[in-house]
Motif scaffolding. Structure first.
Motif, PDB file in Angstrom:
ATOM      1  N   GLN A  32      -6.000   4.149  -5.959  1.00 53.01           N
ATOM      2  CA  GLN A  32      -6.153   4.040  -7.410  1.00 53.01           C
ATOM      3  C   GLN A  32      -4.800   3.918  -8.109  1.00 53.01           C
ATOM      4  N   LEU A  33      -3.818   4.713  -7.681  1.00 51.24           N
ATOM      5  CA  LEU A  33      -2.488   4.628  -8.283  1.00 51.24           C
ATOM      6  C   LEU A  33      -1.858   3.260  -8.044  1.00 51.24           C
ATOM      7  N   ARG A  34      -2.041   2.724  -6.845  1.00 42.85           N
ATOM      8  CA  ARG A  34      -1.504   1.388  -6.546  1.00 42.85           C
ATOM      9  C   ARG A  34      -2.152   0.343  -7.448  1.00 42.85           C
ATOM     10  N   GLU A  35      -3.471   0.414  -7.598  1.00 44.38           N
ATOM     11  CA  GLU A  35      -4.175  -0.536  -8.457  1.00 44.38           C
ATOM     12  C   GLU A  35      -3.726  -0.419  -9.909  1.00 44.38           C
ATOM     13  N   GLN A  36      -3.589   0.800 -10.405  1.00 46.10           N
ATOM     14  CA  GLN A  36      -3.183   1.006 -11.791  1.00 46.10           C
ATOM     15  C   GLN A  36      -1.761   0.525 -12.035  1.00 46.10           C
ATOM     16  N   LEU A  37      -0.859   0.828 -11.112  1.00 43.70           N
ATOM     17  CA  LEU A  37       0.524   0.391 -11.265  1.00 43.70           C
ATOM     18  C   LEU A  37       0.613  -1.129 -11.203  1.00 43.70           C
ATOM     19  N   THR A  38      -0.119  -1.747 -10.281  1.00 42.34           N
ATOM     20  CA  THR A  38      -0.118  -3.207 -10.169  1.00 42.34           C
ATOM     21  C   THR A  38      -0.640  -3.842 -11.450  1.00 42.34           C
ATOM     22  N   ALA A  39      -1.725  -3.323 -11.996  1.00 42.86           N
ATOM     23  CA  ALA A  39      -2.286  -3.857 -13.245  1.00 42.86           C
ATOM     24  C   ALA A  39      -1.298  -3.712 -14.392  1.00 42.86           C
ATOM     25  N   PRO A  85       0.849  -1.206   0.000  1.00 43.05           N
ATOM     26  CA  PRO A  85       0.000   0.000   0.000  1.00 43.05           C
ATOM     27  C   PRO A  85       0.880   1.249   0.000  1.00 43.05           C
ATOM     28  N   PHE A  86       0.507   2.208  -0.813  1.00 41.55           N
ATOM     29  CA  PHE A  86       1.277   3.441  -0.923  1.00 41.55           C
ATOM     30  C   PHE A  86       1.009   4.354   0.270  1.00 41.55           C
ATOM     31  N   GLU A  87       2.034   5.026   0.692  1.00 41.96           N
ATOM     32  CA  GLU A  87       1.903   6.085   1.682  1.00 41.96           C
ATOM     33  C   GLU A  87       1.406   7.325   0.944  1.00 41.96           C
ATOM     34  N   MET A  88       0.919   8.308   1.680  1.00 41.71           N
ATOM     35  CA  MET A  88       0.480   9.556   1.055  1.00 41.71           C
ATOM     36  C   MET A  88       1.063  10.727   1.827  1.00 41.71           C
ATOM     37  N   LYS A  89       1.495  11.715   1.075  1.00 40.19           N
ATOM     38  CA  LYS A  89       2.093  12.883   1.703  1.00 40.19           C
ATOM     39  C   LYS A  89       1.034  13.733   2.411  1.00 40.19           C
ATOM     40  N   GLN A  90      -0.210  13.693   1.905  1.00 37.99           N
ATOM     41  CA  GLN A  90      -1.311  14.428   2.532  1.00 37.99           C
ATOM     42  C   GLN A  90      -2.477  13.473   2.772  1.00 37.99           C
ATOM     43  N   LYS A  91      -3.143  13.632   3.889  1.00 36.36           N
ATOM     44  CA  LYS A  91      -4.232  12.721   4.292  1.00 36.36           C
ATOM     45  C   LYS A  91      -5.366  12.636   3.274  1.00 36.36           C
ATOM     46  N   GLY A  92      -5.703  13.720   2.598  1.00 36.57           N
ATOM     47  CA  GLY A  92      -6.844  13.739   1.692  1.00 36.57           C
ATOM     48  C   GLY A  92      -6.657  12.956   0.412  1.00 36.57           C
TER      49      GLY A  92
END
Length: 122
Positions: free
Chosen positions: A19-26, A5-12
């Motif tokens: 979505q980015l994790r899913e797209q990169l994995t695909a 799971p990706f970390e995020m620099k901002q909570k929002g």
């Protein structure tokens, strides 16, 4: 290889981070790498105390996770930038991602890169 799971620099940015994790994995599943399914990775992480939407535990043992998954490498990422700007003639979308490829047995970073992309629509 397991995409963590990706970390995020901002909570929002939680939705966009997923979505980015899913797209990169695909995208990686179409390559020559053997990529583990996200739900399998997440289930193993939850058994080790991780909760969805939370950062990975600081005491997470990558060796233990690797053994549970049969993974030899992990891809860890941080969403560094996310946004959209609207103008009269269109909009600009911006995304930034920092990635690290980690050897599962030694926990050494074997590759790292940071990218920021900006696209125009409209």
């Amino acid at each position: 290889m397991a995409v963590l799971p990706f970390e995020m620099k901002q909570k929002g940015w939680q939705k966009q981070t997923g979505q980015l994790r899913e797209q990169l994995t695909a995208s990686l599943q179409e390559s020559s790498f053997e990529i583990l399914e996200i739900n399998r990775v997440d289930a193993a992480l939850q058994e080790l105390g991780w909760q969805e939407g939370e950062p990975l535990p600081s005491d997470l043992s990558l060796q233990e996770l690797a053994q549970a998954l049969g993974a030899d490498a992990f891809l860890r990422g941080t969403v560094t930038n996310w946004g959209r700007s609207y103008y009269v003639v269109g909009s600009w979308g911006t995304a930034g991602l920092s990635l690290e490829l980690i050897d599962a047995q030694t926990a050494d970073v074997v590759w790292a890169d940071t990218k920021k992309n900006r696209r125009h629509a409209g």
